[in-house]
Structures are given as structure tokens and as C-alpha cells.
Design a protein around this motif. Structure first.
Motif, PDB file in Angstrom:
ATOM      1  N   GLU A 266      30.753 -29.321  -3.148  1.00 25.30           N
ATOM      2  CA  GLU A 266      30.277 -28.290  -3.797  1.00 25.30           C
ATOM      3  C   GLU A 266      30.376 -27.209  -4.125  1.00 25.30           C
ATOM      4  O   GLU A 266      30.545 -26.308  -2.374  1.00 25.30           O
ATOM      5  N   ASP A 267      30.430 -26.498  -4.993  1.00 23.50           N
ATOM      6  CA  ASP A 267      30.855 -25.078  -5.514  1.00 23.50           C
ATOM      7  C   ASP A 267      29.677 -23.624  -4.032  1.00 23.50           C
ATOM      8  O   ASP A 267      28.775 -24.259  -3.971  1.00 23.50           O
ATOM      9  N   GLY A 268      30.304 -22.922  -3.780  1.00 22.07           N
ATOM     10  CA  GLY A 268      29.902 -22.637  -3.175  1.00 22.07           C
ATOM     11  C   GLY A 268      31.099 -22.126  -2.034  1.00 22.07           C
ATOM     12  O   GLY A 268      32.258 -21.719  -2.535  1.00 22.07           O
ATOM     13  N   ALA A 269      30.313 -20.652  -1.407  1.00 18.21           N
ATOM     14  CA  ALA A 269      31.873 -19.797  -0.896  1.00 18.21           C
ATOM     15  C   ALA A 269      32.408 -21.368  -0.130  1.00 18.21           C
ATOM     16  O   ALA A 269      33.476 -20.601   0.321  1.00 18.21           O
ATOM     17  N   GLU A 270      31.737 -22.061   0.558  1.00 16.98           N
ATOM     18  CA  GLU A 270      32.672 -22.496   2.154  1.00 16.98           C
ATOM     19  C   GLU A 270      33.890 -23.076   1.217  1.00 16.98           C
ATOM     20  O   GLU A 270      35.094 -23.611   1.604  1.00 16.98           O
ATOM     21  N   LEU A 271      34.025 -23.535  -0.571  1.00 19.82           N
ATOM     22  CA  LEU A 271      34.320 -24.871  -0.893  1.00 19.82           C
ATOM     23  C   LEU A 271      35.631 -23.628  -1.670  1.00 19.82           C
ATOM     24  O   LEU A 271      36.787 -23.414  -1.189  1.00 19.82           O
ATOM     25  N   ARG A 272      35.181 -22.481  -1.486  1.00 25.75           N
ATOM     26  CA  ARG A 272      35.854 -21.342  -2.351  1.00 25.75           C
ATOM     27  C   ARG A 272      37.338 -20.969  -1.055  1.00 25.75           C
ATOM     28  O   ARG A 272      38.271 -21.176  -2.010  1.00 25.75           O
ATOM     29  N   ALA A 273      36.445 -20.645  -0.190  1.00 27.39           N
ATOM     30  CA  ALA A 273      37.302 -20.107   1.096  1.00 27.39           C
ATOM     31  C   ALA A 273      38.683 -21.855   1.846  1.00 27.39           C
ATOM     32  O   ALA A 273      39.133 -21.620   1.537  1.00 27.39           O
ATOM     33  N   ASP A 274      37.446 -22.760   1.217  1.00 31.59           N
ATOM     34  CA  ASP A 274      38.541 -24.004   1.762  1.00 31.59           C
ATOM     35  C   ASP A 274      39.424 -24.201   0.472  1.00 31.59           C
ATOM     36  O   ASP A 274      41.142 -24.485   1.124  1.00 31.59           O
ATOM     37  N   ILE A 275      39.679 -23.583  -0.584  1.00 34.66           N
ATOM     38  CA  ILE A 275      40.094 -24.023  -1.910  1.00 34.66           C
ATOM     39  C   ILE A 275      41.810 -22.485  -1.159  1.00 34.66           C
ATOM     40  O   ILE A 275      43.146 -23.109  -1.003  1.00 34.66           O
ATOM     41  N   GLU A 276      41.322 -21.779  -1.008  1.00 33.66           N
ATOM     42  CA  GLU A 276      42.042 -20.703  -0.575  1.00 33.66           C
ATOM     43  C   GLU A 276      42.960 -20.746   0.457  1.00 33.66           C
ATOM     44  O   GLU A 276      44.188 -20.760   0.228  1.00 33.66           O
ATOM     45  N   ASP A 277      42.408 -21.523   1.604  1.00 35.13           N
ATOM     46  CA  ASP A 277      43.262 -21.960   2.437  1.00 35.13           C
ATOM     47  C   ASP A 277      44.221 -22.978   2.571  1.00 35.13           C
ATOM     48  O   ASP A 277      44.669 -23.164   3.177  1.00 35.13           O
ATOM     49  N   ARG A 278      44.169 -23.389   1.412  1.00 36.29           N
ATOM     50  CA  ARG A 278      44.706 -25.486   1.198  1.00 36.29           C
ATOM     51  C   ARG A 278      46.120 -24.458   0.036  1.00 36.29           C
ATOM     52  O   ARG A 278      46.682 -25.513  -0.583  1.00 36.29           O
ATOM     53  N   PHE A 279      45.439 -23.851  -1.178  1.00 31.36           N
ATOM     54  CA  PHE A 279      46.166 -23.701  -2.310  1.00 31.36           C
ATOM     55  C   PHE A 279      47.235 -22.538  -2.301  1.00 31.36           C
ATOM     56  O   PHE A 279      47.183 -21.616  -1.363  1.00 31.36           O
ATOM     57  N   ILE A 280      48.135 -22.366  -2.547  1.00 23.29           N
ATOM     58  CA  ILE A 280      48.855 -21.467  -3.542  1.00 23.29           C
ATOM     59  C   ILE A 280      48.484 -20.826  -5.597  1.00 23.29           C
ATOM     60  O   ILE A 280      48.143 -21.738  -6.196  1.00 23.29           O
ATOM     61  N   LEU A 281      47.845 -20.241  -4.977  1.00 24.02           N
ATOM     62  CA  LEU A 281      47.226 -19.607  -6.574  1.00 24.02           C
ATOM     63  C   LEU A 281      47.757 -18.611  -7.040  1.00 24.02           C
ATOM     64  O   LEU A 281      47.554 -16.997  -6.294  1.00 24.02           O
ATOM     65  N   GLY A 282      47.971 -17.911  -8.716  1.00 27.82           N
ATOM     66  CA  GLY A 282      47.147 -16.756  -8.632  1.00 27.82           C
ATOM     67  C   GLY A 282      48.827 -17.049  -9.897  1.00 27.82           C
ATOM     68  O   GLY A 282      49.272 -17.374 -10.758  1.00 27.82           O
ATOM     69  N   THR A 283      48.931 -15.600 -10.190  1.00 27.00           N
ATOM     70  CA  THR A 283      50.509 -15.559 -11.055  1.00 27.00           C
ATOM     71  C   THR A 283      51.724 -16.016 -10.440  1.00 27.00           C
ATOM     72  O   THR A 283      51.822 -15.948  -9.553  1.00 27.00           O
ATOM     73  N   ALA A 284      52.680 -16.447 -11.525  1.00 31.57           N
ATOM     74  CA  ALA A 284      54.381 -16.504 -11.218  1.00 31.57           C
ATOM     75  C   ALA A 284      54.361 -16.312  -9.993  1.00 31.57           C
ATOM     76  O   ALA A 284      54.978 -15.871  -8.887  1.00 31.57           O
ATOM     77  N   ALA A 285      53.600 -14.250 -10.480  1.00 33.69           N
ATOM     78  CA  ALA A 285      54.921 -13.546  -9.080  1.00 33.69           C
ATOM     79  C   ALA A 285      54.390 -13.645  -8.033  1.00 33.69           C
ATOM     80  O   ALA A 285      54.642 -13.592  -6.075  1.00 33.69           O
TER      81      ALA A 285
END
Length: 334
Positions: A266-285
């Protein structure tokens, strides 16, 4: 660092299967042109939400489409399948790809798959270890007499053997501490799934190396890693794009019974933090910096990239692949 492409499923039975063939052909053809070294294909049975074609024939075909790339099962459910059959199937794949096969294996986790094969979950570790031992014996070229709890072979000396001397490299998947120790003891590499956080991944890598050292085994082998990666105009935009893809995929994992996967959907702070803990995100650089730092920290030798997600068009997936291959891969490969 070298790079692999994951040939994953994003379709169910309502999509013409020939479309899935064409999409994966384009994926591996483009990946080869961009400098990818490896294609990886997993295994599931009786999936209704996502259609998984079986990996050995699939990789045999795709290996002909992109003949310079290595082919890896990622993963075969070795606790369920027959070790004699999979030993000869993998040997056949190795011959047909001119010695470029990798045998990625794991336990599996879906109750409906264990039930379909008549395998009690409590026996899966013993079956896995016994099967792997038998597979390696069957690849040895020697006469095999094997009396196990689940499988027995007497006086066998198969003519169907791998092209690679010493057998096909074995990558063992898993995310729990026990699985990592098993990979260290019995495999040539640990093939990490994308579920551990970046911090957890670092700790599990240390566990793998410690276990190898205690067993007197080499520490300089392959380390193939899967991380989810999204290229976007900014890290914030990447996070927003990840939210939709994350829910679509991980809901299926939960439904199939992936043990220990208690991530929020479910969308929320917990989900967003979880994604940032597992994903590589952002511009190519930014992706170059994040992935490069992680690779240095853990000694990653292969990064396995997944461009396809349920609900994402093939055209958009190809755009992500080409951006990754033209802007991220060259920086890290050099």
C-alpha cells in the motif's frame, strides 16, 4: 563488471504466446548489440497470473538469436524436478550454446508447485542437495553408482554431458542465511534475488565469503546480483515510477507464497522507504554511481537487469534497456 538480461514473464494466457517470443527475441538481440554478456531465464509451474515458459528450451532458442551471450537458468527448482532429466537437459543446452551455459538452481517456495510434484516442503532441502550431488556426478564422465534417499542410479555413464570441462557452473539462489551458506558450501556462486535490502545484501555477502573461507573454498568466483533498477529524469521521478511496478509484481510473489517477503504494497512512507532500500533509482548518472558503489562494496561480478514489468509496455521496456545499455553499462563495464 559484466551484465545480464533477465527474460521474465509479464503476460498471462490472454496474450498470444508468439508475442512473448518476439519480445524476448528483440530483448536479447538488442542486449547483445549493447554489450550484455548473459541472458537469464527462471522457472515456475502452473502459474496463471504470469506465463513462464520452461527455461531450457527457451534459452536454447534465445541462445540462437544472440549466440555470443551466455545462458543461465535463474533459477531451476531443483528440489522438485528430476535430477537425471535436468542433468541431461542442461548438458544439451551447454552443447547447443557452445559451452556457454550456467546452471542456476534453488529450492522454490510456492505450495501449489510442491503439491503438484508430490514434494513435501519439509524435504526440499534434502532433495535439493541430493539432486545437485547426483547432477554433478552425471556430468563427471565417470561410472555413477548413487544410492540416495530420493534418487538412485546404478552403473550409469551418460553420453549426454556438458561441453564445459568439469561441468556447468552452478549458481545457487536464495535470500535467507541458510540458503546463502548452502550456496557457499555447494555452489560456484550465490545468485542473489532482488528482495534483500542493500544493507542486507552486504551482510549476506559477508556471510557467503566467511562460509567459503571456513570450508577452504576459493573466494574469487562469480557474484551475480539482481537489483531492481529504473532510469528516470530524477530520483523522485524514479520512485514514483517504481511504485506502480513494485505493487504489480510483488503482489504476485505474495500470492505465490514467497516466504519472508513481508514487504508493504500500500502506498505510503513505509512502501517508499522499502523501495529506496532495494532499488537503484534516478538518472543514468545516478544509477551509475549507486550501482558502481554497491558493486565495489560487495564484489559484484555480474549485474542482472530486468527491463520488463507487468503493466509496462514492451516499447517502454525497450527504451529503458537502450538507455541502460548506452549510458549505464559502458561506464561500469570500463
Amino acid at each position: 563488471m559484466r551484465f545480464g538480461i533477465l527474460l521474465t514473464s509479464v503476460h498471462d494466457a490472454t496474450t498470444d504466446p508468439r508475442q512473448q517470443v518476439r519480445e524476448h527475441e528483440e530483448l536479447v538481440r538488442t542486449s547483445e548489440e549493447l554489450g550484455f554478456d548473459l541472458m537469464v531465464c527462471g522457472q515456475h509451474f502452473l502459474g496463471s497470473e504470469l506465463r513462464y515458459f520452461q527455461p531450457v528450451p527457451w534459452l536454447t532458442h534465445m541462445g540462437g538469436v544472440a549466440p555470443s551471450m551466455r545462458t543461465a537458468t535463474g533459477i531451476v527448482l531443483l528440489s522438485m524436478v528430476n535430477p537425471v532429466e535436468i542433468a541431461e537437459q542442461m548438458a544439451t543446452l551447454d552443447v547447443l550454446t557452445d559451452g556457454r551455459a550456467v546452471f542456476g538452481v534453488g529450492l522454490g517456495y510456492s505450495p501449489h508447485e510442491f503439491a503438484a510434484f508430490g514434494v513435501e516442503k519439509g524435504s526440499k532441502v534434502k532433495r535439493f542437495e541430493e539432486s545437485l550431488a547426483l547432477v554433478r556426478r552425471l556430468w563427471s564422465g565417470e561410472v555413477v553408482d548413487f544410492e540416495g534417499e530420493f534418487f538412485s542410479v546404478s552403473g550409469a555413464q551418460p553420453s549426454v554431458r556438458p561441453l564445459q570441462q568439469g561441468g556447468i557452473p552452478v549458481w545457487i539462489g536464495g535470500q535467507a542465511a541458510g540458503a546463502v551458506k548452502r550456496a557457499a558450501r555447494l555452489g560456484d556462486a550465490w545468485y542473489t534475488p532482488p528482495f534483500p535490502t542493500h544493507t542486507e545484501l552486504r551482510g549476506l555477502r559477508e556471510l557467503f565469503l566467511t562460509t567459503r573461507a571456513e570450508a577452504g573454498l576459493p573466494l574469487d568466483g562469480d557474484f551475480p546480483v539482481r537489483r531492481e533498477l529504473l532510469i528516470a529524469p530524477s530520483r523522485a521521478a524514479g520512485l514514483e515510477a517504481a511504485l506502480e511496478r513494485y505493487r504489480a509484481r510483488y503482489e504476485v510473489y505474495k500470492k505465490w507464497g514467497l516466504s519472508g517477503e513481508n514487504t508493504p504494497v500500500e502506498d505510503g512512507a513505509e512502501l517508499r522507504a522499502d523501495i529506496e532500500d532495494r532499488f537503484i533509482l534516478g538518472t543514468a548518472a545516478e544509477c551509475v554511481d549507486q550501482l558502481g558503489q554497491l558493486g565495489e562494496d560487495i564484489g559484484m561480478t555480474h549485474f542482472v537487469y530486468k527491463p520488463h514489468w507487468p503493466g509496462l509496455s514492451h516499447r517502454d521496456a525497450m527504451a529503458q534497456l537502450e538507455e541502460f545499455g548506452s549510458q549505464v553499462l559502458p561506464e561500469l563495464a570500463s
